[in-house]
Design a protein around this motif. Structure first.
Motif, PDB file in Angstrom:
ATOM      1  N   ARG A 225      37.895  32.518  31.342  1.00 15.35           N
ATOM      2  CA  ARG A 225      37.598  33.918  31.028  1.00 15.35           C
ATOM      3  C   ARG A 225      36.398  34.369  31.860  1.00 15.35           C
ATOM      4  NH1 ARG A 225      37.363  36.239  24.947  1.00 15.35           N
ATOM      5  NH2 ARG A 225      39.438  35.325  25.084  1.00 15.35           N
ATOM      6  N   PHE A 226      36.534  35.497  32.567  1.00 15.63           N
ATOM      7  CA  PHE A 226      35.427  36.023  33.351  1.00 15.63           C
ATOM      8  C   PHE A 226      34.859  37.308  32.775  1.00 15.63           C
ATOM      9  CE2 PHE A 226      39.243  37.678  35.393  1.00 15.63           C
ATOM     10  CZ  PHE A 226      38.974  39.039  35.458  1.00 15.63           C
ATOM     11  N   ASP A 227      35.583  37.950  31.867  1.00 11.64           N
ATOM     12  CA  ASP A 227      35.074  39.184  31.246  1.00 11.64           C
ATOM     13  C   ASP A 227      35.946  39.531  30.055  1.00 11.64           C
ATOM     14  OD1 ASP A 227      33.448  41.387  30.852  1.00 11.64           O
ATOM     15  OD2 ASP A 227      34.280  42.555  32.504  1.00 11.64           O
TER      16      ASP A 227
ATOM     17  N   TYR B 114      40.109  44.710  26.572  1.00 11.15           N
ATOM     18  CA  TYR B 114      40.708  43.833  27.568  1.00 11.15           C
ATOM     19  C   TYR B 114      40.076  42.455  27.517  1.00 11.15           C
ATOM     20  CZ  TYR B 114      36.394  44.450  30.096  1.00 11.15           C
ATOM     21  OH  TYR B 114      35.064  44.444  30.424  1.00 11.15           O
ATOM     22  N   ILE B 115      40.838  41.495  28.008  1.00 11.91           N
ATOM     23  CA  ILE B 115      40.350  40.146  28.281  1.00 11.91           C
ATOM     24  C   ILE B 115      40.758  39.858  29.719  1.00 11.91           C
ATOM     25  CG2 ILE B 115      40.534  37.687  27.745  1.00 11.91           C
ATOM     26  CD1 ILE B 115      41.330  38.550  24.864  1.00 11.91           C
ATOM     27  N   GLY B 116      39.803  39.455  30.546  1.00 10.43           N
ATOM     28  CA  GLY B 116      40.079  39.103  31.937  1.00 10.43           C
ATOM     29  C   GLY B 116      39.922  37.613  32.129  1.00 10.43           C
TER      30      GLY B 116
ATOM     31  N   LYS C  63      40.766  35.802  44.178  1.00  9.58           N
ATOM     32  CA  LYS C  63      41.278  35.270  42.913  1.00  9.58           C
ATOM     33  C   LYS C  63      42.399  36.158  42.364  1.00  9.58           C
ATOM     34  CE  LYS C  63      37.673  32.406  42.428  1.00  9.58           C
ATOM     35  NZ  LYS C  63      37.720  31.007  42.580  1.00  9.58           N
ATOM     36  N   THR C  64      43.402  35.511  41.770  1.00  7.86           N
ATOM     37  CA  THR C  64      44.428  36.216  41.016  1.00  7.86           C
ATOM     38  C   THR C  64      43.898  36.371  39.593  1.00  7.86           C
ATOM     39  OG1 THR C  64      46.206  35.366  42.388  1.00  7.86           O
ATOM     40  CG2 THR C  64      46.808  36.113  40.171  1.00  7.86           C
ATOM     41  N   LEU C  65      43.929  37.593  39.076  1.00  4.85           N
ATOM     42  CA  LEU C  65      43.359  37.909  37.768  1.00  4.85           C
ATOM     43  C   LEU C  65      44.468  38.158  36.752  1.00  4.85           C
ATOM     44  CD1 LEU C  65      40.643  40.465  38.965  1.00  4.85           C
ATOM     45  CD2 LEU C  65      40.525  37.964  38.915  1.00  4.85           C
ATOM     46  N   VAL C  66      44.235  37.727  35.525  1.00  3.46           N
ATOM     47  CA  VAL C  66      45.180  37.961  34.436  1.00  3.46           C
ATOM     48  C   VAL C  66      44.443  38.747  33.357  1.00  3.46           C
ATOM     49  CG1 VAL C  66      46.701  36.908  32.727  1.00  3.46           C
ATOM     50  CG2 VAL C  66      46.377  35.798  34.960  1.00  3.46           C
TER      51      VAL C  66
END
Length: 147
Positions: free
Chosen positions: A22-24, A13-15, A129-132
């Motif tokens: 990018r947070f993770d 995954y990419i968050g 926060k909205t995460l993608v």
């Protein structure tokens, strides 16, 4: 074979935040392994993997309600600076671990420091926060035999 609730799976995954920050990410690491529906990941991530097949990649946007919740004022507290001792040196944005009355520790972020007060925020850093997420299903693991 597609992902069902209760399956143990492995995903890359990419968050990111909606602005592309990018947070993770699992890049350069083993895939994340978790059991779908067990609460090991945020609810929106759980829901996103349902029905995926091995090798499939999808992008999903997760609103705060299905991620880390909204940021709440109740999770912010002002502590007298004297309680931190004379040698206390820190800056807003730094994180600390504080011990609760039950012995558990939680991370907090210093949001403000003045001569009398230290303001601590115990909201999750991604609250509000909205995460993608870009998710790739790497594996549906074999079920553990019942004991």
């Amino acid at each position: 074979m597609s992902v069902q609730n209760g399956d143990t799976i492995r995903v890359h995954y990419i968050g990111e935040l909606t602005d592309g920050t990018r947070f993770d990410s699992s890049e350069g690491r083993d895939p994340l392994q978790f059991t779908v529906g067990s609460g090991m990941v945020v609810p929106g991530f759980d829901a996103a993997v349902l029905g995926m097949e091995i090798g499939e990649t999808k992008s999903v946007t997760i609103l705060p309600v299905d991620a880390y919740g909204e940021k709440t004022d109740e999770m912010t507290v002002d502590i007298p600076r004297a309680e931190f001792g004379e040698d206390f040196t820190a800056n807003p944005g730094e994180q600390l671990m504080i011990q609760l009355g039950d012995g558990n520790q939680i991370p907090v972020t210093i949001t403000k420091i003045d001569e009398n007060t230290v303001t601590l925020d115990a909201n999750h850093p991604l609250a509000g926060k909205t995460l993608v997420f870009t998710i790739t299903l790497a594996e549906i693991c074999a079920a553990e035999p019942d004991a």
